[in-house]
Write an enzyme that holds these catalytic residues in place. Structure first.
Site, PDB file in Angstrom:
ATOM      1  N   ASN A 141      -5.178   1.389 -11.193  1.00 47.61           N
ATOM      2  CA  ASN A 141      -6.461   1.057 -12.246  1.00 47.61           C
ATOM      3  C   ASN A 141      -7.641   1.379 -11.941  1.00 47.61           C
ATOM      4  OD1 ASN A 141      -4.122  -0.586 -12.990  1.00 47.61           O
ATOM      5  ND2 ASN A 141      -5.466  -2.207 -13.995  1.00 47.61           N
TER       6      ASN A 141
HETATM    7 CA    CA Z   1      -3.104  -5.744 -15.598  1.00 46.75          CA
END
Ligand code: CA
Ligand code: CTP
Length: 227
Positions: free
Chosen positions: A34
């Protein structure tokens, strides 16, 4: 120094903070992750330390220096982050600010995957990672007295964050508007609503401020929570 805690109001309290991304290897040279700078989690670890807490910071790979006075544990994967968090418990306070990768590659390759010239695309199988925030929020002898998570959302921010708080079983959620254009992702400021109950009456909308300001506001709120 307005807004700074006087003295060391969290002296004797133990805190665990997660920060940064996790990296989930595809092969020895590639990973999925991420987006996360780690700025917010690291700022929270610093602010808790300034208030006198004994802080363990479990950090994924970030380009930030270790905050002074904090016990830093560096990890790469979500599984390693979960193991490190559990090893740091018991604690009075847990703040999950990490952007944990939701999936890992199920069959990580031991050698670098090679393009074979045919244009064939590798068929990656993913597995879901354990939810660290939900795991430590479960009732048990090691559950921290105050468990705090973040919800980074791009739409219906408050509704999604409120649902997340219930689903994960944490005490507070800091709803963070990360819609494109807000400049919050990777930037220096955050726009936070603290959600501590099931209805809007308990919501606290904080003014947009830099991540150090958000960290100090959160620590003020934590100090008020403890008698
Ligand atoms: Ca997440
Ligand atoms: N979190 C965690 N472990 C995970 C995933 C998320 O501890 N495997 C924590 C984050 O640190 C954050 C909170 O859960 O405090 C919310 O993360 P977020 O990514 O917004 O929520 P998810 O439940 O993963 O849902 P989605 O990404 O689908 O919105």
């Amino acid at each position: 120094l307005e807004g700074q805690p006087v003295g060391k109001p969290l002296a004797g309290k133990k805190a665990v903070v997660t920060s940064g991304p996790t990296h989930e290897p595809i092969d020895p040279v590639r990973y999925i992750a991420n987006r996360s700078s780690g700025k917010q989690g690291h700022a929270i670890a610093s602010a808790l330390t300034a208030a006198g807490a004994d802080v363990t910071l479990i950090s994924g790979p970030v380009a930030l220096p270790d905050p002074a006075g904090v016990n830093v544990v560096r990890i790469e994967t979500a599984q390693q982050m979960l193991d490190a968090v559990q090893a740091a418990l018991p604690a009075d306070i847990a703040v999950c600010a990490a952007a944990v990768a939701d999936w890992r590659v199920a069959d990580e390759a031991g050698q670098k995957l090679k393009k074979d010239g045919s244009g064939r695309i590798p068929d990656l199988k993913l597995s879901e990672n354990s939810d660290i925030l939900a795991t430590i929020s479960k009732v048990g002898p090691n559950r921290p007295g105050l468990v705090i998570g973040f919800a980074a959302e791009t739409e219906n921010v408050i509704a999604h964050a409120r649902a997340k708080r219930v689903r994960k079983g944490c005490d507070w959620i800091l709803a963070n508007d990360v819609a494109p254009g807000t400049g919050t992702f990777g930037g220096d400021e955050n726009e936070i609503c603290l959600i501590s109950g099931e209805n809007a009456a308990s919501d606290e909308v904080w003014p947009r401020q830099d991540k150090a300001g958000v960290a100090r506001a959160l620590v003020q709120r934590i100090i008020r929570h403890f008698p």
